[in-house]
Design a protein around this motif. Sequence first.
Motif, PDB file in Angstrom:
ATOM      1  N   LEU A  24     -28.052 -14.060  -2.238  1.00 35.18           N
ATOM      2  CA  LEU A  24     -27.561 -15.137  -1.385  1.00 35.18           C
ATOM      3  C   LEU A  24     -27.116 -16.351  -2.203  1.00 35.18           C
ATOM      4  N   GLU A  25     -27.832 -16.678  -3.247  1.00 34.77           N
ATOM      5  CA  GLU A  25     -27.437 -17.815  -4.089  1.00 34.77           C
ATOM      6  C   GLU A  25     -26.133 -17.525  -4.825  1.00 34.77           C
ATOM      7  N   HIS A  26     -25.981 -16.303  -5.329  1.00 31.35           N
ATOM      8  CA  HIS A  26     -24.714 -15.927  -5.963  1.00 31.35           C
ATOM      9  C   HIS A  26     -23.572 -16.106  -4.957  1.00 31.35           C
ATOM     10  N   LYS A  27     -23.796 -15.631  -3.736  1.00 33.41           N
ATOM     11  CA  LYS A  27     -22.777 -15.697  -2.684  1.00 33.41           C
ATOM     12  C   LYS A  27     -22.416 -17.151  -2.365  1.00 33.41           C
ATOM     13  N   LEU A  28     -23.427 -17.979  -2.148  1.00 36.86           N
ATOM     14  CA  LEU A  28     -23.171 -19.381  -1.821  1.00 36.86           C
ATOM     15  C   LEU A  28     -22.447 -20.097  -2.952  1.00 36.86           C
TER      16      LEU A  28
END
Length: 108
Positions: free
Chosen positions: A34-38
């Motif tokens: 999720l952090e990579h995506k954001l």
Amino acid sequence: MKIMLLCGGRGRRMGKLTDQLPKPLIEIRGRPILEHKLNRCIEQGFTEFIFCLGYKADLIRKTAEKYKDRCSLEFSDAGEEASMLSRIHQASPLFQDSVLLTYGDTLA
């Protein structure tokens, strides 16, 4: 344009990996998916996010809130048993026109 992230599924096919964590929080290269995506979305100029929550919603919310100083975050929790369509429908009051819909557990 807002980005709607589907982050509510159980992830049963991941086996024991998702007993404690939802799929978007499984780490790749030392950081949750999720952090990579954001980070990727923010780099591309997107700053408004809607999170469709369900399974282990509190953990997703806690991770997302690390970004509250950099972007706008909204949350919609349809519960653990809701279908993907139910999650989208419940979140529909959070956007007016178009929304970019994506999974919270993929890097693409």
